[in-house]
Design an enzyme around this catalytic site. Structure first.
Site, PDB file in Angstrom:
ATOM      1  N   LEU A   1       0.809  -1.219   0.000  1.00 43.88           N
ATOM      2  CA  LEU A   1       0.000   0.000   0.000  1.00 43.88           C
ATOM      3  C   LEU A   1       0.841   1.267   0.000  1.00 43.88           C
ATOM      4  O   LEU A   1       1.898   1.334   0.622  1.00 43.88           O
ATOM      5  CB  LEU A   1      -0.920  -0.009   1.228  1.00 43.88           C
ATOM      6  CG  LEU A   1      -1.840  -1.238   1.321  1.00 43.88           C
ATOM      7  CD1 LEU A   1      -2.731  -1.131   2.554  1.00 43.88           C
ATOM      8  CD2 LEU A   1      -2.680  -1.425   0.064  1.00 43.88           C
TER       9      LEU A   1
ATOM     10  N   HIS B   1      -3.652   4.317  -1.889  1.00 43.45           N
ATOM     11  CA  HIS B   1      -4.585   3.379  -1.244  1.00 43.45           C
ATOM     12  C   HIS B   1      -5.145   3.973   0.052  1.00 43.45           C
ATOM     13  O   HIS B   1      -6.324   3.835   0.353  1.00 43.45           O
ATOM     14  CB  HIS B   1      -3.874   2.079  -0.885  1.00 43.45           C
ATOM     15  CG  HIS B   1      -3.363   1.289  -2.050  1.00 43.45           C
ATOM     16  ND1 HIS B   1      -2.027   1.161  -2.332  1.00 43.45           N
ATOM     17  CD2 HIS B   1      -4.012   0.578  -3.000  1.00 43.45           C
ATOM     18  CE1 HIS B   1      -1.867   0.388  -3.397  1.00 43.45           C
ATOM     19  NE2 HIS B   1      -3.058   0.036  -3.834  1.00 43.45           N
TER      20      HIS B   1
ATOM     21  N   LEU C   1       0.975   7.631  -8.088  1.00 42.93           N
ATOM     22  CA  LEU C   1       1.446   6.608  -7.155  1.00 42.93           C
ATOM     23  C   LEU C   1       0.943   5.238  -7.608  1.00 42.93           C
ATOM     24  O   LEU C   1      -0.197   5.092  -8.040  1.00 42.93           O
ATOM     25  CB  LEU C   1       0.943   6.909  -5.737  1.00 42.93           C
ATOM     26  CG  LEU C   1       1.443   8.209  -5.114  1.00 42.93           C
ATOM     27  CD1 LEU C   1       1.070   8.255  -3.627  1.00 42.93           C
ATOM     28  CD2 LEU C   1       2.945   8.387  -5.276  1.00 42.93           C
TER      29      LEU C   1
END
Ligand code: PAF
Length: 283
Positions: free
Chosen positions: A29, A33, A186
């Protein structure tokens, strides 16, 4: 925060609640997220994140085996983000027998762009997401919500259409793409990049931006100009050492080539060394 590994334990953990808000992930993550988890929190009375690297959506030559599994660190981040329950099943829990039944998304949406370069990808995604929905929501009595990142633009659209066509009583909520300070979207796969590749990686979003600007400037006769604009954008990245799969402008509604007056999105996927990056930009 509770961490459960089996379907039965997840159902038991969710039984006291009415309105689960689910964030499906494959783990490893990052802040993107965690932003989805934070977005999910006010949408239900219990926030659930699933962590499962789904073999069904990887082709045999893809990175299923090397996809980073970082459960401990993921759980720490999820706890800090206010997640209530983590569902981290093993493959045996999710697929105790070969998953012969699958959700087959329509080719007009699922065999283009990502689906063209990753055949079967959206069948794998839809199948696991349908299963996660059954597991997380089957016993819910109130609102059911699932949050997906807009970075996977086509995935979000495929899931929305699946939910609509199966009349699933689930609200699909989109979370905006989170970016590094230089503009790189990301992604868990950014971790594969070398230092030099990481410095170069922002060029994908810059190329999409430039293509978007060119497309808007050619809006009066976009259909005629678009093939050349897209080719130029691909060549620009290729000249820097990338291997672009596609950089294109599509209509937002269904990701088909745009007609005059359509709302547009620029989408791209390209290899930088051994890493495949994707990004998109609504214009
Ligand atoms: O976007 C992802 O991480 C995956 O495709 C998903 C939605 C968790 C399904 O495995």
């Amino acid at each position: 925060m509770q961490v459960v590994h089996t379907i039965a334990d997840l159902r038991a953990a969710l039984r006291p609640f009415n309105a689960p808000a689910l964030v499906p992930t494959m783990g490893n993550l990052h802040a993107g997220h965690l932003a989805l988890v934070k977005a999910a929190r006010p949408l239900g009375d219990v926030t659930v994140a699933s962590i499962f690297v789904n073999r069904l959506q990887f082709a045999p030559h893809e990175d299923f085996d090397t996809y980073p599994r970082t459960l401990q660190a993921d759980c720490e981040k999820l706890a800090a983000a206010g997640c209530d329950v983590v569902f981290a099943p093993s493959e045996r829990d999710m697929y105790p027998e070969p998953q012969g039944f699958k959700v087959l998304p329509p080719p007009d949406l699922a065999d283009i762009l990502e689906g063209h370069f990753r055949p079967g990808f959206f069948t794998g995604v839809c199948t696991v997401v349908m299963k996660l929905f059954q597991i997380a929501f089957a016993e819910a009595k109130g609102r059911r919500t699932a949050v997906f990142g807009q970075k996977d633009y086509q995935q979000l659209m495929v899931i929305r259409r699946m939910v609509r066509q199966f009349a699933l009583p689930i609200d699909i909520v989109a979370g905006p793409t989170e970016r590094a300070p230089d503009g790189l979207a990301l992604s868990s796969r950014n971790g594969y990049l070398s230092e030099a590749e990481r410095a170069e990686a922002v060029q994908l979003s810059l190329a999409l931006r430039a293509l978007g600007r060119d497309a808007l400037a050619a809006a009066d006769d976009l259909q005629r100009h678009l093939p050349a604009l897209e080719a130029r954008a691909m060549q620009g990245l290729a000249a820097r050492g990338w291997k672009p799969d596609y950089l294109c402008v599509r209509r937002r509604e269904d990701l088909q080539p745009p007609q005059p007056g359509d709302a547009l999105v620029v989408l791209g996927a390209a290899w930088l060394g051994k890493t495949r990056l994707i990004d998109n930009l609504e214009i």
